[in-house]
Enzyme design. Sequence first.
Site, short mmCIF file in Angstrom:
data_model
loop_
_atom_site.label_atom_id
_atom_site.label_comp_id
_atom_site.label_asym_id
_atom_site.label_seq_id
_atom_site.Cartn_x
_atom_site.Cartn_y
_atom_site.Cartn_z
CB SER A 194 -0.73 0.14 0.99
OG SER A 194 -1.21 1.43 1.61
CE1 TYR A 237 -3.83 -1.09 5.68
CE2 TYR A 237 -3.36 1.56 4.81
CZ TYR A 237 -3.59 0.10 4.44
OH TYR A 237 -3.54 -0.11 3.27
CE LYS A 254 -1.30 -2.64 4.48
NZ LYS A 254 -0.75 -4.08 3.89
#
Length: 277
Positions: free
Chosen positions: A141, A154, A158
């Site tokens: 991502s 998140y 990532k």
Amino acid sequence: MRELAGKVAVITGAAGGIGRALALCLAEEGMTLMLADVDPVGLAETASRVPRAETLTQVTDVSDEAAVQHLADRSFGELGAVHVLCNNAGVFQGGRIWTRKPEDFTWLLGVNLWGTLHGIRAFVPRMIEQDTEGHIVNTVSVAGLFTAPSSGAYSVSKHAAFAASQVLAQDLAAVGSKLRVTALCPGAVRTDINRSERVRPENLLVEERTEDEAASARVLDDAVERGLDPAEVARAAVEGIREERFLVLTHPGYARGLREQTEALLAGGLPSFPDRA
């Protein structure tokens, strides 16, 4: 790794979204597939769409080391080899970092980081032993390169997944391995990542949604609705495999954003999230 036909690919998070698109794209290339996900219904749907008979599926929680090891054992045992590993499974939850519960970090780190690490540890040693060309694609991502407000756990997960991908590539190069690595960094894509809560383990559920989390969810809903077709991302990943590209971006604005981020950091400033265009 230019020749994919007749080779074997393992894809996690294959029940929908980018994982399903990868399955369809790699099947069209003539690859045999092992598909894994925690969602058995979606997994079966993906398998039914693959235009090849030689496709296996296994319900797998990538945050569970033993489950991923079993996936590897079955892949090598029944298919004889693995040439492409797509550590693709991922989940999202937003909100300001100081409002996130420990359960939120446990869940996102478990899937987004440990899922990748478990995949590396279970598959890569045996892929090295094959002594053939091979490729590991980690769906990181763009949140692994840039942070944004209310990305909370998140972005942490990532960024760590991106670091794991880079170190993996460097370690493989240091030992002269034939394996290559791609960190796939898409922006918003039309997937069900905005519905990640549906696969959250019961023991990690948090009853109350905070206001900042709800606001972040609305932003994500809009971004997903306007996002890329997953097939575009899958094609970019396959191109990355063929060209042995480490970093694959999906929007031209992210390349400019990397330069701007470096300049801001060197000047002692706080980078902003780049425009996708």
